[in-house]
Scaffold this active site. Structure first.
Site, PDB file in Angstrom:
ATOM      1  N   GLU A  84       0.821  -1.213   0.000  1.00  0.00           N
ATOM      2  CA  GLU A  84       0.000   0.000   0.000  1.00  0.00           C
ATOM      3  C   GLU A  84       0.854   1.262   0.000  1.00  0.00           C
ATOM      4  OE1 GLU A  84      -3.500   2.179   2.628  1.00  0.00           O
ATOM      5  OE2 GLU A  84      -3.255   0.009   2.737  1.00  0.00           O
ATOM      6  N   LYS A 262      -7.831   0.024  11.157  1.00  0.00           N
ATOM      7  CA  LYS A 262      -7.196  -0.516   9.955  1.00  0.00           C
ATOM      8  C   LYS A 262      -5.916   0.258   9.658  1.00  0.00           C
ATOM      9  CE  LYS A 262      -6.411  -0.876   5.314  1.00  0.00           C
ATOM     10  NZ  LYS A 262      -5.569  -0.008   4.460  1.00  0.00           N
ATOM     11  N   ASP A 278       2.828 -14.124  12.148  1.00  0.00           N
ATOM     12  CA  ASP A 278       1.476 -14.452  11.699  1.00  0.00           C
ATOM     13  C   ASP A 278       0.587 -13.205  11.713  1.00  0.00           C
ATOM     14  OD1 ASP A 278      -1.108 -15.437  11.348  1.00  0.00           O
ATOM     15  OD2 ASP A 278      -0.769 -17.229  12.552  1.00  0.00           O
ATOM     16  N   HIS A 376      -1.628  10.273  -0.212  1.00  0.00           N
ATOM     17  CA  HIS A 376      -1.811   8.899  -0.682  1.00  0.00           C
ATOM     18  C   HIS A 376      -1.884   8.857  -2.205  1.00  0.00           C
ATOM     19  CE1 HIS A 376      -3.106   4.716  -0.501  1.00  0.00           C
ATOM     20  NE2 HIS A 376      -4.053   5.021  -1.374  1.00  0.00           N
TER      21      HIS A 376
END
Length: 420
Positions: A84, A262, A278, A376
């Site tokens: 991302e 998030k 993990d 972004h």
């Protein structure tokens, strides 16, 4: 969607080349696709073939380095594996803005994991609970005998908790084994102990044991980080107050909190993945912890101190390890741990928590000022340019042209590339 028969006898017994030959035929893959799949990058194919089943290739994810990070008084470089745009840049910027106030201070509640043993088919659950609690010393010996190496490192069985819960299937007695797993994530260790203990619990109670497995709500393994951002460093009191307002929104509304958290996990999961740990276990634990009070809320807290500075903190369950699994087998995971320069799983967890807090600050600041899209999309424009077919210097030319127009879309990229 092309029609095919997914029943392939003996697929798992074939080598990578044999599986690729089948895929080439069944999925009409051309030679370029097969050549790309044979290139497994910095993960040797034989290693990949032993990490998971039915391996045909690997998928490379970019690894970036977060700079400006100071954790507990020490400067470190933090590898982050993510696809991302703007994630790594965000951590760098956030860390730079709190560097002069000491960076990130961190701590850890411990390295304890929980294994759960589910007892059913009992009519006297509270009697059974007390019966199991009486056996603590016997349980300790059985668990420690399962992993003498862990015991020799100072870990092993710590305690038991026994809970009675109501369910649609009737009462259940749930035994928690509390185990110090030291520098291992600990899933294999605690699962083995639960498997060994299950028959004894059935013998002591006359009930039936079904599940015996760890819990990913690792609330005995909490990593904490805090940092201070002065108003001068972040652009004034208006920016500070905007960040606070954005946080209060997340704390009050689960729709906002989901995206807020998030963003935190953008940083957390990137370091978890880069070190071969993990990601799914960490993400499950984090989101469960965010809802521990019966309502999903923020994993971070933002406040103003007596000096008027913005102060942020995070507390998050982080079951990560330095031994076992991909952490020891993946060559890049080993290299990334070397870059970090850490020696214990607790140190790793603390760095990850600091990275999550930095990521959250950067997102909140962007939302409170220019909006999340400006930075972004500036980085995303390069991806769109490449999708349109730009190569070399064209990538920056097309990206810059889209940014100048204020429109980052594939059709716009195609037109700019055609004009070039």
């Amino acid at each position: 969607m092309h029609e095919l028969n997914s029943r392939i006898a003996g697929f798992h017994k074939l080598g990578i080349q044999g599986r690729l030959d089948i895929l080439k035929t069944k999925c009409n893959l051309d030679s370029t696709a097969i050549t790309g799949m044979l290139n497994t990058g910095n993960l040797p194919p034989e290693t990949a073939d032993h990490l998971i089943e039915n391996v045909v290739t690997t998928m490379n994810i970019p690894v970036g380095i977060a700079t400006n990070m100071k954790v507990d008084g020490h400067d470190i470089l933090v590898p982050m594996a993510t696809e991302e745009s703007s994630v790594v840049a965000a951590v760098c910027n956030a860390a730079r803005q709190c560097y002069d106030t000491g960076g990130f201070a961190t701590s850890m509640s411990g390295s304890h994991m929980i294994a759960q043993i589910q007892l059913v088919n009992i009519t006297n659950p509270h009697f059974c609970r007390i019966t199991i609690l009486e056996k603590k010393e016997q349980i300790k010996k059985l668990c420690d005998d399962c992993d003498p190496v862990l015991l020799s490192l100072g870990g092993g069985f710590q305690d038991i908790e026994v809970r009675v819960i109501d369910s649609a299937s009737g009462p259940m007695v749930i035994t928690h084994l509390i185990v110090d797993t030291r520098d291992a994530m600990g899933a294999n260790a605690v699962n083995t102990m639960a498997e060994q203990l299950a028959p004894l619990i059935e013998q002591w109670t006359g009930g039936k044991v079904y599940l015996r497995i760890l819990s990913n709500l690792a609330d005995r393994r909490l990593a904490r980080a805090r940092a201070t951002w002065t108003c001068e460093a972040i652009g004034g009191t208006a920016v500070r107050d905007g960040i606070l307002s954005a946080y209060h929104f997340a704390e009050s509304d689960p729709y906002r909190a989901a995206t807020h958290n998030k963003g935190i996990m953008n940083g957390v999961s990137a370091v978890v993945l880069a070190t071969g740990n993990d990601t799914r276990a960490v993400e499950a634990g984090a989101h469960a912890y965010a809802a521990r009070n019966g309502r999903y809320a923020s994993l971070t807290h933002w406040e103003i101190n007596a000096s008027g500075d913005l102060v942020g903190s995070i507390e998050i369950p982080l079951a990560v390890g330095l031994v076992g699994g991909a952490t020891k087998l993946h060559p890049m995971a080993k290299t990334n741990l070397q870059i970090l320069g850490i020696n214990t799983a607790q140190q790793l967890a603390r760095v990850i928590a600091a990275t999550g807090l930095a990521q959250n600050f950067a997102a909140l600041k962007a939302l409170a000022t220019t909006g999340i899209q400006k930075g972004h999309m500036a980085l995303h424009a390069q991806n769109v340019a490449m999708m349109a077919g730009a190569v070399g210097q064209q990538i920056h030319q097309v990206a810059n042209a889209m940014i100048a127009q204020g429109t980052v879309r594939i059709d716009v990229a195609h037109q700019i590339l055609q004009d070039l």
